[in-house]
Design a protein around this motif. Structure first.
Motif: not given
Length: 658
Positions: A574, A577, A582-583, A586
């Motif tokens: 994680k 990444q 990450h975006y 989300e």
């Protein structure tokens, strides 16, 4: 040729690296050439920051040729090491001006490793080491940027981690790798340092009081530390031509052919760490002797460095009183010689005869001359008035009466010789600044001093120093610690932390930096074969080579095993990444909460297309994010701070309820 996508950060790092190198070497190069190199660094920075085109190859080559001609004129061919260092930096900067592809930048980074190492040719201090270490990190970061699309921050972080992992092996090798002598050695650079000289006009020695360069450090054992004053002898000047004191050919011949034996009854034992110098002279008290293989002890009690002038040298010294043996005829005649001009310094000669008439021994004249300097209104100053006449000693003795140590030494030595008493001028250093934490003395160029050694029958050579009666406070401590001269000393000194001693904290900072540098010099630069052998003997005992070999093998296995475990330890995926991933996570989390479930084996772009259809009011945001994601993750374009902010804003817009 392979084109790079992140040339801007690479150019920025390399320009900053070379700017720092030029600043570190500025004292070893001329002002004009240092300014030229600095201009090339700034030019590279300006091109990088303003996104301007690099100069045409023909123009760059013409400028490089002109700069090379200027370099040859400025440095000359006498100092080949400095010349080659300057040529290396100059060629690297012009190569950077013309770099356009991957191969060019790889070449420059390789040259940069050599350029950084040249700093150690001139200085191995702790500050220089820290600076070069930081620049090595930046250079490795530039190398990483050539092979990847990372940002500068990440490249620097990875480079720092890599060097930190190499540090334990480096420390282990320094301690346990056998200290073998050099098979061959390059000639050292001609150091651009001020200092004492074989041929010196004592009326010019006051110029050294402007320099705060460290000359050497001395440490006495706690049991036999002598009381001040400390006259650190370096050079004996036994030939006088009316204005300048020289080292005579007779004295040079003695130094080459007559090697001193160890004193039978040494009074003092101490160690000295001498800084690199352009001269071979070393430092000791009275009749000094050292058994170091790199040092020669002369019959006159001087110490001379045989080699390694450009390295810091750590040596042990024993000192004894001067011998009371009678002078041979050659030595006596040499130390009675005065200039042949009967028209020079006539008043001073007459004064010497007048004072000698009322005495019945050389010792009485010795004391009478000391009293004369005390009672005739002479004063000690760091900024003496220039005296350029052919009778400069007369001008000092009867008109000025204000002078530095060189004035008094030159006048007194000539007066002793005039009345038939053997005398010689000695240049060296007086006193030193005591570091109370580690109990050692630091001697700087501004502690340079000149005095007279006078031969008295049945007593041997005796120190005569008019400074002792004119300015007795000069005999204790360092020149920087004399309260009566503090204002004159500060104004006379070049830029230094000493100028800010009156500001709270600055003197504490200076002394602590000095103490750190002493520790570095003593335990790292001074970690020679003798210290290594002593340390290993303490750890493993005598004649325990098998223990050392076994321990070394176990340590190496442990280090490499630790590295293997570290490099192969499962990483937190994680954390690794990409920001865009990450975006995207989300967005999928938000969509899942609002009814769009992710299907198996679906690509991110396909998922964003489905999301645009599911949420038509936000379709434009999904499409824009898909375009940005494709550019960064698939096309591998450079991820800028603007891209990061744009992606963050799109996520916020998608997640906003409207």
């Amino acid at each position: 040729m392979t084109q790079l996508k992140n040339t801007k950060p690479i150019n920025l790092l390399l320009s900053l690296i070379y700017l720092a190198v030029v600043m570190a070497l500025a004292t070893e190069l001329s002002v004009a050439f240092s300014v030229l190199l600095g201009f090339l660094c700034v030019w590279n920075l300006a091109i990088t920051l303003t996104n301007k085109k690099k100069p045409h190859t023909i123009l760059a080559n013409i400028l490089a040729g002109l700069c090379l001609l200027f370099l040859l004129y400025d440095v000359g061919l006498g100092d080949t090491v400095t010349l080659f260092v300057a040529m290396l930096i100059l060629s690297s900067l012009f190569k950077l001006l013309q770099a356009r592809n991957k191969k060019h930048y790889q070449t420059i980074v390789l040259l940069s490793f050599f350029s950084l190492s040249t700093v150690y040719l001139f200085s191995q201090s702790l500050l220089s080491t820290l600076l070069v270490s930081v620049l090595y990190i930046l250079n490795f970061a530039a190398l990483m940027l050539i092979e990847s699309t990372h940002k500068i921050k990440l490249a620097v972080k990875q480079s720092t981690k890599m060097l930190a992992l190499a540090l334990p092996i480096a420390v282990f090798l320094v301690i346990f790798l056998p200290k073998l002598p050099a098979f061959w050695q390059l000639p050292g650079p001609k150091l651009a340092k001020t200092g004492l000289s074989e041929s010196v006009n004592p009326f010019d020695i006051a110029k050294l009081s402007r320099s705060d360069e460290l000359v050497f450090r001395a440490k006495f054992s706690n049991t036999n530390k002598p009381n001040a004053p400390y006259y650190w002898r370096a050079i004996i000047h036994d030939q006088f031509d009316g204005s300048t004191w020289l080292v005579s050919d007779f004295s040079k011949q003695q130094q080459r052919s007559q090697i001193a034996d160890a004193p039978n009854a040494p009074l003092l034992s101490y160690s000295i760490i001498a800084e690199p110098s352009s001269q071979p002279w070393l430092y000791g008290l009275e009749q000094a002797y050292s058994n170091s293989e790199n040092i020669k002890a002369t019959q006159q009690g001087l110490l001379i460095r045989k080699r390694y002038l450009n390295n810091t040298i750590n040596y042990a010294v024993t000192s004894a009183n001067f011998s009371a043996d009678a002078l041979n005829i050659s030595s006596r005649n040499q130390n009675l010689q005065v200039d042949n001009s009967a028209l020079n310094n006539v008043q001073t000669r007459d004064l010497a005869y007048e004072l000698y008439k009322t005495t019945n021994s050389d010792k009485v004249f010795f004391n009478k001359l000391s009293t004369y300097f005390l009672k005739q209104g002479f004063s000690y100053t760091l900024t003496p008035d220039p005296m350029t006449s052919s009778s400069a000693i007369d001008e000092f003795m009867f008109n000025k009466k204000r002078g530095f140590c060189g004035h008094y030494a030159s006048a007194a030595a000539m007066m002793f010789r005039t009345v038939g008493i053997p005398a010689r001028v000695v240049s060296g250093y007086l006193g030193g600044e005591l570091n109370e934490q580690d109990n050692y003395l630091s001697i700087y160029q501004y502690d340079a001093h000149a005095w007279v050694e006078v031969y008295i029958e049945n007593e041997g050579w005796q120190i005569f120093d008019a400074t002792a009666v004119v300015s007795p406070e000069r005999l204790t401590g360092s020149l920087s610690q004399i309260d009566s001269l503090s204002g004159e000393f500060t104004n006379n000194l070049n830029f230094s932390l000493l100028r800010f001693n009156q500001i709270p904290g600055f003197n504490w900072l200076r002394l602590n930096l000095e103490n750190l540098d002493y520790t570095w010099t003593n335990w790292v630069l001074g970690f020679d074969q003798q210290k290594q052998s002593s340390l290993l003997k303490k750890l493993f005992g005598a004649n325990q080579l098998w223990k050392i070999a076994l321990f070394s093998l176990l340590v190496l296995i442990s280090i490499f095993l630790s590295y293997f475990i570290y490099l192969n330890w499962p990483k937190n995926t994680k954390q690794n990444q990409h920001v865009m991933s990450h975006y995207f996570l989300e967005i999928t989390t938000w969509c899942d909460k609002h009814g769009l479930k992710a299907k198996a084996n679906i690509t991110p772009l396909h998922y964003l297309s489905l999301a645009a259809n599911e949420f038509p009011k936000k379709a434009a945001y999904f499409a824009e994010f898909a375009s940005l994601y494709s550019k960064i993750r698939y096309k591998e374009d450079y991820f800028t701070s603007q891209d990061k902010k744009h992606g963050r804003d799109l996520v916020k817009l998608i997640k906003t309820n409207s």
